[in-house]
Design a protein around this motif. Structure first.
Motif, PDB file in Angstrom:
ATOM      1  N   SER A  42       0.840  -1.198   0.000  1.00 12.11           N
ATOM      2  CA  SER A  42       0.000   0.000   0.000  1.00 12.11           C
ATOM      3  C   SER A  42       0.874   1.247   0.000  1.00 12.11           C
ATOM      4  O   SER A  42       2.065   1.191   0.302  1.00 12.11           O
ATOM      5  CB  SER A  42      -0.931   0.001   1.217  1.00 12.11           C
ATOM      6  OG  SER A  42      -0.164  -0.009   2.405  1.00 12.11           O
ATOM      7  N   GLY A  43       0.261   2.340  -0.377  1.00 13.13           N
ATOM      8  CA  GLY A  43       0.933   3.629  -0.335  1.00 13.13           C
ATOM      9  C   GLY A  43       2.116   3.730  -1.268  1.00 13.13           C
ATOM     10  O   GLY A  43       2.058   3.321  -2.435  1.00 13.13           O
ATOM     11  N   GLU A  44       3.201   4.280  -0.728  1.00 14.04           N
ATOM     12  CA  GLU A  44       4.427   4.528  -1.504  1.00 14.04           C
ATOM     13  C   GLU A  44       5.011   3.238  -2.072  1.00 14.04           C
ATOM     14  O   GLU A  44       5.506   3.210  -3.196  1.00 14.04           O
ATOM     15  CB  GLU A  44       5.453   5.242  -0.622  1.00 14.04           C
ATOM     16  CG  GLU A  44       6.747   5.592  -1.320  1.00 14.04           C
ATOM     17  CD  GLU A  44       6.583   6.663  -2.376  1.00 14.04           C
ATOM     18  OE1 GLU A  44       7.375   6.665  -3.332  1.00 14.04           O
ATOM     19  OE2 GLU A  44       5.670   7.502  -2.255  1.00 14.04           O
ATOM     20  N   ALA A  45       4.958   2.153  -1.310  1.00 17.34           N
ATOM     21  CA  ALA A  45       5.518   0.872  -1.764  1.00 17.34           C
ATOM     22  C   ALA A  45       4.770   0.357  -2.990  1.00 17.34           C
ATOM     23  O   ALA A  45       5.379  -0.188  -3.911  1.00 17.34           O
ATOM     24  CB  ALA A  45       5.480  -0.157  -0.641  1.00 17.34           C
ATOM     25  N   GLU A  46       3.463   0.546  -3.020  1.00 19.81           N
ATOM     26  CA  GLU A  46       2.667   0.100  -4.166  1.00 19.81           C
ATOM     27  C   GLU A  46       3.007   0.914  -5.411  1.00 19.81           C
ATOM     28  O   GLU A  46       3.139   0.359  -6.509  1.00 19.81           O
ATOM     29  CB  GLU A  46       1.177   0.206  -3.863  1.00 19.81           C
ATOM     30  CG  GLU A  46       0.305  -0.325  -4.981  1.00 19.81           C
ATOM     31  CD  GLU A  46      -1.174  -0.237  -4.680  1.00 19.81           C
ATOM     32  OE1 GLU A  46      -1.947  -0.883  -5.408  1.00 19.81           O
ATOM     33  OE2 GLU A  46      -1.564   0.469  -3.729  1.00 19.81           O
ATOM     34  N   VAL A  47       3.185   2.201  -5.256  1.00 17.38           N
ATOM     35  CA  VAL A  47       3.560   3.071  -6.375  1.00 17.38           C
ATOM     36  C   VAL A  47       4.934   2.663  -6.910  1.00 17.38           C
ATOM     37  O   VAL A  47       5.139   2.556  -8.121  1.00 17.38           O
ATOM     38  CB  VAL A  47       3.552   4.563  -5.945  1.00 17.38           C
ATOM     39  CG1 VAL A  47       4.159   5.448  -7.022  1.00 17.38           C
ATOM     40  CG2 VAL A  47       2.144   5.003  -5.595  1.00 17.38           C
ATOM     41  N   GLN A  48       5.866   2.424  -5.998  1.00 16.15           N
ATOM     42  CA  GLN A  48       7.218   2.009  -6.378  1.00 16.15           C
ATOM     43  C   GLN A  48       7.180   0.663  -7.110  1.00 16.15           C
ATOM     44  O   GLN A  48       7.869   0.476  -8.113  1.00 16.15           O
ATOM     45  CB  GLN A  48       8.093   1.920  -5.131  1.00 16.15           C
ATOM     46  CG  GLN A  48       9.550   1.816  -5.406  1.00 16.15           C
ATOM     47  CD  GLN A  48      10.362   1.835  -4.108  1.00 16.15           C
ATOM     48  OE1 GLN A  48       9.858   1.564  -3.023  1.00 16.15           O
ATOM     49  NE2 GLN A  48      11.625   2.162  -4.236  1.00 16.15           N
ATOM     50  N   LEU A  49       6.360  -0.250  -6.617  1.00 16.11           N
ATOM     51  CA  LEU A  49       6.216  -1.561  -7.260  1.00 16.11           C
ATOM     52  C   LEU A  49       5.679  -1.407  -8.680  1.00 16.11           C
ATOM     53  O   LEU A  49       6.225  -1.986  -9.626  1.00 16.11           O
ATOM     54  CB  LEU A  49       5.290  -2.457  -6.438  1.00 16.11           C
ATOM     55  CG  LEU A  49       4.944  -3.807  -7.061  1.00 16.11           C
ATOM     56  CD1 LEU A  49       6.166  -4.724  -7.047  1.00 16.11           C
ATOM     57  CD2 LEU A  49       3.790  -4.452  -6.328  1.00 16.11           C
ATOM     58  N   ASN A  50       4.637  -0.627  -8.852  1.00 15.06           N
ATOM     59  CA  ASN A  50       4.049  -0.424 -10.182  1.00 15.06           C
ATOM     60  C   ASN A  50       5.049   0.222 -11.141  1.00 15.06           C
ATOM     61  O   ASN A  50       5.110  -0.140 -12.309  1.00 15.06           O
ATOM     62  CB  ASN A  50       2.776   0.411 -10.090  1.00 15.06           C
ATOM     63  CG  ASN A  50       1.640  -0.353  -9.447  1.00 15.06           C
ATOM     64  OD1 ASN A  50       1.613  -1.589  -9.464  1.00 15.06           O
ATOM     65  ND2 ASN A  50       0.712   0.363  -8.845  1.00 15.06           N
ATOM     66  N   ASP A  51       5.841   1.168 -10.626  1.00 17.68           N
ATOM     67  CA  ASP A  51       6.860   1.812 -11.459  1.00 17.68           C
ATOM     68  C   ASP A  51       7.908   0.803 -11.928  1.00 17.68           C
ATOM     69  O   ASP A  51       8.326   0.816 -13.092  1.00 17.68           O
ATOM     70  CB  ASP A  51       7.548   2.950 -10.703  1.00 17.68           C
ATOM     71  CG  ASP A  51       6.644   4.165 -10.514  1.00 17.68           C
ATOM     72  OD1 ASP A  51       5.593   4.233 -11.191  1.00 17.68           O
ATOM     73  OD2 ASP A  51       7.006   5.025  -9.682  1.00 17.68           O
ATOM     74  N   GLN A  52       8.335  -0.066 -11.030  1.00 17.63           N
ATOM     75  CA  GLN A  52       9.343  -1.062 -11.405  1.00 17.63           C
ATOM     76  C   GLN A  52       8.787  -2.086 -12.388  1.00 17.63           C
ATOM     77  O   GLN A  52       9.487  -2.507 -13.310  1.00 17.63           O
ATOM     78  CB  GLN A  52       9.904  -1.754 -10.160  1.00 17.63           C
ATOM     79  CG  GLN A  52      10.814  -0.864  -9.369  1.00 17.63           C
ATOM     80  CD  GLN A  52      11.491  -1.591  -8.215  1.00 17.63           C
ATOM     81  OE1 GLN A  52      11.181  -2.732  -7.905  1.00 17.63           O
ATOM     82  NE2 GLN A  52      12.437  -0.911  -7.593  1.00 17.63           N
ATOM     83  N   VAL A  53       7.542  -2.471 -12.218  1.00 17.48           N
ATOM     84  CA  VAL A  53       6.910  -3.406 -13.158  1.00 17.48           C
ATOM     85  C   VAL A  53       6.807  -2.760 -14.537  1.00 17.48           C
ATOM     86  O   VAL A  53       7.121  -3.384 -15.557  1.00 17.48           O
ATOM     87  CB  VAL A  53       5.529  -3.864 -12.641  1.00 17.48           C
ATOM     88  CG1 VAL A  53       4.760  -4.612 -13.716  1.00 17.48           C
ATOM     89  CG2 VAL A  53       5.689  -4.737 -11.400  1.00 17.48           C
ATOM     90  N   GLU A  54       6.392  -1.492 -14.576  1.00 16.11           N
ATOM     91  CA  GLU A  54       6.300  -0.781 -15.853  1.00 16.11           C
ATOM     92  C   GLU A  54       7.670  -0.674 -16.524  1.00 16.11           C
ATOM     93  O   GLU A  54       7.789  -0.850 -17.735  1.00 16.11           O
ATOM     94  CB  GLU A  54       5.709   0.619 -15.649  1.00 16.11           C
ATOM     95  CG  GLU A  54       4.223   0.621 -15.398  1.00 16.11           C
ATOM     96  CD  GLU A  54       3.433   0.104 -16.586  1.00 16.11           C
ATOM     97  OE1 GLU A  54       3.739   0.485 -17.729  1.00 16.11           O
ATOM     98  OE2 GLU A  54       2.518  -0.699 -16.353  1.00 16.11           O
TER      99      GLU A  54
END
Length: 165
Positions: A52-64
């Protein structure tokens, strides 16, 4: 555009990735396989649990970022077998999703392709490594011993070769 949401044709599924991970035999064109890999990557990161939060955004960025790496390639990477192994069984080597993504990124960024590897095996003269070996064999090293030059044979790594009498 979310490149990981691109849909691959229905005929592509996990069996193709399993076949590649076992035999390193690729039967699909890279354009289709790269989309399948992106879909599998997005599915695989969910097996590590939700963030959740910042970690989820970071995860999505790395997947992209990884999806872009795969989709921008023009040929099958030489590391395709390892890529498929990681996607099919990510928790075998990694317990953390971010470490998994970093490991996958390192494997994905190898520039050697299956086509270039096959070319170097078929035509060894075109291989950069074989060219270096040939150059080493053609130009021997010289050592100065007691004021005279003695020729010394070296192997492909530049190490002295021992000749058996």
């Amino acid at each position: 555009m979310d490149v990981c949401n691109v849909h691959a044709p229905n005929c592509l599924d996990q069996q193709e990735l399993e076949e590649i991970s076992k035999t390193c035999t690729v039967s699909l064109p890279w354009s289709s396989l790269s989309v399948l890999i992106c879909q599998k990557l997005k599915q695989t990161v969910t097996t590590f649990g939700t963030l959740s939060g910042e970690a989820e955004v970071q995860l999505n960025d790395q997947v992209e970022k990884l999806c872009h790496i795969f989709l921008e390639r023009t040929a099958v990477p030489f590391t395709i077998q390892r890529i498929c192994e990681l996607l099919l069984n990510p928790k075998h080597c990694y317990k953390d999703v971010f470490k998994f993504l970093k490991g996958l990124e390192k494997v994905a960024q190898i520039n050697l392709t299956v086509d270039s590897k096959v070319e170097s095996e078929v035509n060894p003269a075109n291989s950069e490594n074989n060219t270096m070996i040939q150059e080493n064999l053609e130009t021997a090293n010289y050592n100065i011993v007691n004021g005279t030059a003695e020729e010394e044979l070296v192997d492909h790594a530049g190490l002295p070769m021992q000749l058996d009498p």
